[in-house]
Design an enzyme around this catalytic site. Structure first.
Site, PDB file in Angstrom:
ATOM      1  N   CYS A 102      45.132  23.037   3.913  1.00 23.19           N
ATOM      2  CA  CYS A 102      46.577  23.019   4.164  1.00 23.19           C
ATOM      3  C   CYS A 102      46.967  23.769   5.429  1.00 23.19           C
ATOM      4  O   CYS A 102      47.884  23.348   6.136  1.00 23.19           O
ATOM      5  CB  CYS A 102      47.337  23.566   2.958  1.00 23.19           C
ATOM      6  SG  CYS A 102      46.810  25.232   2.461  1.00 23.19           S
ATOM      7  N   HIS A 104      48.583  28.733  -0.172  1.00 23.43           N
ATOM      8  CA  HIS A 104      49.027  27.400   0.217  1.00 23.43           C
ATOM      9  C   HIS A 104      49.873  27.557   1.473  1.00 23.43           C
ATOM     10  O   HIS A 104      50.501  28.604   1.679  1.00 23.43           O
ATOM     11  CB  HIS A 104      49.840  26.748  -0.900  1.00 23.43           C
ATOM     12  CG  HIS A 104      50.112  25.290  -0.663  1.00 23.43           C
ATOM     13  ND1 HIS A 104      49.116  24.387  -0.359  1.00 23.43           N
ATOM     14  CD2 HIS A 104      51.275  24.582  -0.668  1.00 23.43           C
ATOM     15  CE1 HIS A 104      49.646  23.188  -0.201  1.00 23.43           C
ATOM     16  NE2 HIS A 104      50.956  23.277  -0.370  1.00 23.43           N
ATOM     17  N   ASP A 144      55.201  19.237   2.911  1.00 20.56           N
ATOM     18  CA  ASP A 144      54.034  19.653   2.138  1.00 20.56           C
ATOM     19  C   ASP A 144      53.246  18.399   1.782  1.00 20.56           C
ATOM     20  O   ASP A 144      53.628  17.646   0.890  1.00 20.56           O
ATOM     21  CB  ASP A 144      54.486  20.401   0.876  1.00 20.56           C
ATOM     22  CG  ASP A 144      53.329  20.885   0.021  1.00 20.56           C
ATOM     23  OD1 ASP A 144      52.162  20.575   0.344  1.00 20.56           O
ATOM     24  OD2 ASP A 144      53.595  21.574  -0.977  1.00 20.56           O
TER      25      ASP A 144
END
Length: 184
Positions: A14, A63, A78
């Site tokens: 991520c 994250h 996201d």
């Protein structure tokens, strides 16, 4: 902002996905990389593709998402979320952070957020992907096909995830502070 289809993506990377997203944006003003973690590196997030059930959560060690702050509200980007691309911040906050459920959990799971202006994130992040290597030197998940991020500098991803670290051009916030910043 680019579309989700134009965004580069590699599952379980991520921080690099957000880097590549911000890198593609010409005007980075109002764009922020948000690193989410906590002291025990266990953050529950809902509405994630990796969840085992529709209403379930994922327990990530960290994250990273992107938020675009605009006059009329903020948008969240996201690529690991089941919510729409360019999701309204308030909807993302309600469904992904799930504060009602979090209130019933141990305080050790409370999330912290390192807020980094987009331009700074591009120059700051450096990852050699060593955090994704097993003890045998094999990747736990397939790495992205693009080159390492800022490989000319020492890797600093683990420092960015440690919310106790004081890092120039970044701000660590708790949940109420982040909500206040992006909910207006």
């Amino acid at each position: 902002m680019i579309s989700a289809e134009e965004a580069l993506y590699q599952s379980c990377y991520c921080e690099e996905n957000v880097y590549k997203l911000i890198e593609k944006i010409d005007d980075k003003n109002g764009i922020f990389a948000i690193i989410i973690s906590n002291d025990c590196k266990m953050i529950p997030l809902w509405k994630q593709k990796a969840a085992k059930s529709i209403n379930g959560h994922v327990l990530w060690d960290y994250h990273v998402i992107a938020i675009e702050k605009e006059k009329n509200g903020s948008k969240v980007y996201d690529l690991d979320s089941t919510l729409e691309w360019s999701c309204d911040f308030l909807e993302y906050w309600e469904k992904t952070m799930n504060l009602a459920e979090m209130a019933q959990r141990d305080t050790k799971f409370r999330r912290k957020f390192r807020v980094i202006p987009g331009e700074n994130y591009i120059s700051l992040l450096s990852s050699d992907r060593s955090h994704m290597l097993s003890k045998n030197g094999v990747y736990l998940k397939p790495p992205p096909e693009w080159p390492l991020i800022n490989s000319h500098k020492p890797s600093n991803l683990m420092e960015l995830i440690r919310m106790s670290e004081q890092i120039e051009n970044t701000t660590v916030m708790d949940e109420p502070e982040l909500f206040q910043l992006f909910s207006k």
